[in-house]
Design a protein around this motif. Structure first.
Motif, PDB file in Angstrom:
ATOM      1  N   GLU A 128       0.828  -1.215   0.000  1.00 51.01           N
ATOM      2  CA  GLU A 128       0.000   0.000   0.000  1.00 51.01           C
ATOM      3  C   GLU A 128       0.859   1.260   0.000  1.00 51.01           C
ATOM      4  N   ALA A 129       2.095   1.131   0.505  1.00 55.10           N
ATOM      5  CA  ALA A 129       3.028   2.258   0.490  1.00 55.10           C
ATOM      6  C   ALA A 129       3.860   2.294  -0.788  1.00 55.10           C
ATOM      7  N   ASN A 130       3.554   1.375  -1.716  1.00 59.11           N
ATOM      8  CA  ASN A 130       4.270   1.277  -2.994  1.00 59.11           C
ATOM      9  C   ASN A 130       5.758   0.983  -2.799  1.00 59.11           C
ATOM     10  N   LYS A 131       6.031   0.122  -1.828  1.00 62.43           N
ATOM     11  CA  LYS A 131       7.395  -0.332  -1.562  1.00 62.43           C
ATOM     12  C   LYS A 131       7.509  -1.813  -1.915  1.00 62.43           C
ATOM     13  N   THR A 132       8.708  -2.363  -1.726  1.00 59.98           N
ATOM     14  CA  THR A 132       8.958  -3.783  -1.972  1.00 59.98           C
ATOM     15  C   THR A 132       9.193  -4.504  -0.649  1.00 59.98           C
ATOM     16  N   ALA A 133       8.613  -5.688  -0.519  1.00 61.06           N
ATOM     17  CA  ALA A 133       8.813  -6.512   0.678  1.00 61.06           C
ATOM     18  C   ALA A 133       9.652  -7.729   0.322  1.00 61.06           C
ATOM     19  N   LYS A 134      10.505  -8.140   1.266  1.00 70.63           N
ATOM     20  CA  LYS A 134      11.209  -9.414   1.125  1.00 70.63           C
ATOM     21  C   LYS A 134      11.014 -10.189   2.420  1.00 70.63           C
ATOM     22  N   TRP A 135      10.785 -11.473   2.289  1.00 69.12           N
ATOM     23  CA  TRP A 135      10.573 -12.341   3.440  1.00 69.12           C
ATOM     24  C   TRP A 135      11.762 -13.265   3.605  1.00 69.12           C
ATOM     25  N   ILE A 136      12.503 -13.063   4.688  1.00 68.29           N
ATOM     26  CA  ILE A 136      13.684 -13.873   4.982  1.00 68.29           C
ATOM     27  C   ILE A 136      13.223 -15.125   5.735  1.00 68.29           C
ATOM     28  N   ILE A 137      13.479 -16.295   5.164  1.00 65.32           N
ATOM     29  CA  ILE A 137      12.966 -17.520   5.785  1.00 65.32           C
ATOM     30  C   ILE A 137      14.020 -18.265   6.613  1.00 65.32           C
ATOM     31  N   GLU A 138      15.272 -17.829   6.596  1.00 65.53           N
ATOM     32  CA  GLU A 138      16.376 -18.406   7.385  1.00 65.53           C
ATOM     33  C   GLU A 138      16.556 -19.894   7.103  1.00 65.53           C
ATOM     34  N   ILE A 139      17.065 -20.174   5.913  1.00 60.30           N
ATOM     35  CA  ILE A 139      17.155 -21.556   5.442  1.00 60.30           C
ATOM     36  C   ILE A 139      18.024 -22.456   6.312  1.00 60.30           C
ATOM     37  N   ALA A 140      19.014 -21.887   6.999  1.00 58.63           N
ATOM     38  CA  ALA A 140      19.891 -22.707   7.835  1.00 58.63           C
ATOM     39  C   ALA A 140      19.152 -23.303   9.026  1.00 58.63           C
ATOM     40  N   ALA A 141      17.984 -22.739   9.357  1.00 57.85           N
ATOM     41  CA  ALA A 141      17.190 -23.245  10.478  1.00 57.85           C
ATOM     42  C   ALA A 141      16.124 -24.237  10.016  1.00 57.85           C
ATOM     43  N   LEU A 142      16.051 -24.496   8.714  1.00 57.85           N
ATOM     44  CA  LEU A 142      14.969 -25.289   8.142  1.00 57.85           C
ATOM     45  C   LEU A 142      15.480 -26.523   7.404  1.00 57.85           C
ATOM     46  N   THR A 143      14.656 -27.545   7.372  1.00 51.78           N
ATOM     47  CA  THR A 143      14.912 -28.690   6.496  1.00 51.78           C
ATOM     48  C   THR A 143      14.504 -28.311   5.077  1.00 51.78           C
ATOM     49  N   ASN A 144      14.883 -29.126   4.111  1.00 51.54           N
ATOM     50  CA  ASN A 144      14.466 -28.851   2.734  1.00 51.54           C
ATOM     51  C   ASN A 144      12.948 -28.820   2.606  1.00 51.54           C
ATOM     52  N   ASP A 145      12.267 -29.741   3.287  1.00 50.04           N
ATOM     53  CA  ASP A 145      10.799 -29.755   3.247  1.00 50.04           C
ATOM     54  C   ASP A 145      10.222 -28.480   3.849  1.00 50.04           C
ATOM     55  N   GLU A 146      10.849 -27.981   4.908  1.00 50.50           N
ATOM     56  CA  GLU A 146      10.376 -26.743   5.533  1.00 50.50           C
ATOM     57  C   GLU A 146      10.658 -25.536   4.648  1.00 50.50           C
ATOM     58  N   ILE A 147      11.796 -25.545   3.945  1.00 47.91           N
ATOM     59  CA  ILE A 147      12.088 -24.471   2.989  1.00 47.91           C
ATOM     60  C   ILE A 147      10.991 -24.410   1.927  1.00 47.91           C
ATOM     61  N   VAL A 148      10.641 -25.568   1.393  1.00 49.02           N
ATOM     62  CA  VAL A 148       9.585 -25.638   0.375  1.00 49.02           C
ATOM     63  C   VAL A 148       8.248 -25.188   0.957  1.00 49.02           C
ATOM     64  N   GLY A 149       7.905 -25.687   2.137  1.00 50.54           N
ATOM     65  CA  GLY A 149       6.617 -25.375   2.740  1.00 50.54           C
ATOM     66  C   GLY A 149       6.459 -23.902   3.074  1.00 50.54           C
ATOM     67  N   LEU A 150       7.491 -23.293   3.640  1.00 46.80           N
ATOM     68  CA  LEU A 150       7.409 -21.882   4.015  1.00 46.80           C
ATOM     69  C   LEU A 150       7.412 -20.991   2.779  1.00 46.80           C
ATOM     70  N   THR A 151       8.193 -21.348   1.783  1.00 43.56           N
ATOM     71  CA  THR A 151       8.190 -20.594   0.525  1.00 43.56           C
ATOM     72  C   THR A 151       6.812 -20.654  -0.130  1.00 43.56           C
ATOM     73  N   GLN A 152       6.216 -21.832  -0.153  1.00 47.72           N
ATOM     74  CA  GLN A 152       4.888 -21.979  -0.755  1.00 47.72           C
ATOM     75  C   GLN A 152       3.831 -21.214   0.036  1.00 47.72           C
ATOM     76  N   LEU A 153       3.975 -21.166   1.353  1.00 46.33           N
ATOM     77  CA  LEU A 153       3.039 -20.403   2.184  1.00 46.33           C
ATOM     78  C   LEU A 153       3.089 -18.925   1.810  1.00 46.33           C
ATOM     79  N   ILE A 154       4.287 -18.373   1.719  1.00 43.79           N
ATOM     80  CA  ILE A 154       4.436 -16.952   1.367  1.00 43.79           C
ATOM     81  C   ILE A 154       3.861 -16.686  -0.021  1.00 43.79           C
ATOM     82  N   ARG A 155       4.190 -17.560  -0.956  1.00 39.84           N
ATOM     83  CA  ARG A 155       3.674 -17.425  -2.328  1.00 39.84           C
ATOM     84  C   ARG A 155       2.147 -17.408  -2.332  1.00 39.84           C
ATOM     85  N   ALA A 156       1.537 -18.345  -1.612  1.00 39.00           N
ATOM     86  CA  ALA A 156       0.079 -18.458  -1.603  1.00 39.00           C
ATOM     87  C   ALA A 156      -0.566 -17.217  -0.981  1.00 39.00           C
ATOM     88  N   VAL A 157      -0.019 -16.727   0.127  1.00 37.25           N
ATOM     89  CA  VAL A 157      -0.577 -15.530   0.762  1.00 37.25           C
ATOM     90  C   VAL A 157      -0.531 -14.344  -0.197  1.00 37.25           C
TER      91      VAL A 157
END
Length: 247
Positions: A128-157
């Motif tokens: 709404e402020a016409n800016k860009t957002a980035k979502w840092i998911i911290e891959i070192a704290a996640l399994t590959n399945d969690e990387i996929v799941g969290l990325t897909q969650l952000i994409r879907a939202v």
């Protein structure tokens, strides 16, 4: 390849973390912004308290350099209300891009609705402020399945609430550079993780942060589909050398 416009020159250490004075920290930020302007990098990524100063430097130089900052950094466990307050301040200071640390701890604990609400509310404020957002998911704290799941969650939202027309303004980003790993494992972007992020974020863009050590690695990341690269060694990479810092 002209890699410079893929590079987000980064300095995010506090004075305490770097074991230097506040004045020395401010000078490091000034030097980073000047270097980014001189080398035509895409963006300078700095802590929130320096955004106003950096914007004035960009204005004085008549530069196209973008200024980015971090929100909920670096643990990501800040409440959504706290992240929104930080984000509004950064928007008021005219930050171009806001990099949020998603509450990946909550995601790992199965608190999916909390994470979805956070991503929705913070992304809404930024768009709404016409800016860009980035979502840092911290891959070192996640399994590959969690990387996929969290990325897909952000994409879907993003796609469900803001449409594909806004997808290019919301990134999925790999790392903070501050997560402490065990046994010397990497805490930044890896080729394996970035492939997972790129594939599961589309059409959202992906940012590889940390772990890119040289020009060759940077080119490989771009060829994987990464749009931006966060590094504290942007000039060394652009000049064909090796990164001098871990991030």
């Amino acid at each position: 390849m002209d890699i410079n416009q893929y590079l987000d020159a980064t300095y995010l250490k506090t004075a305490k973390q770097a074991n230097i004075s506040e004045d020395q920290t401010k000078q490091k930020v000034i030097d980073l912004v000047n270097e980014a302007i001189e080398n035509n990098f895409k963006l300078a990524m700095i802590r929130p308290e320096y955004v106003s100063m950096a914007n004035q430097m960009v204005k004085n130089a008549a530069s196209t350099l973008l200024i980015g900052t971090v929100i909920g950094f670096h643990e990501g466990t800040y409440s959504t209300a706290e992240k929104l307050e930080e984000a509004q301040k950064a928007i008021d200071d005219n930050a171009d891009e806001l990099d949020f640390v998603v509450n990946y701890t909550a995601f790992k604990e199965g608190k999916i609705n909390l994470v979805k609400a956070e991503v929705f509310k913070c992304t809404k404020l930024v768009l709404e402020a016409n800016k860009t957002a980035k979502w840092i998911i911290e891959i070192a704290a996640l399994t590959n399945d969690e990387i996929v799941g969290l990325t897909q969650l952000i994409r879907a939202v993003v796609l469900d609430n803001f449409g594909e027309e806004n997808a290019s303004k919301v990134f999925v980003k790999s790392s903070t550079g501050f997560f402490v790993t065990e046994e010397g494992k990497p805490n930044g972007a890896t080729f394996e993780a970035m492939e997972l992020i790129v594939e599961n974020a589309k059409p959202l863009p992906a940012k590889a942060a940390g772990g890119v050590r040289n020009y060759e690695d940077a080119v490989k990341m771009v060829n994987l589909g990464v749009t931006r690269i966060g590094t504290s060694s942007a000039k060394e990479i652009a000049d064909g050398g090796n990164a001098k810092e871990a991030y």
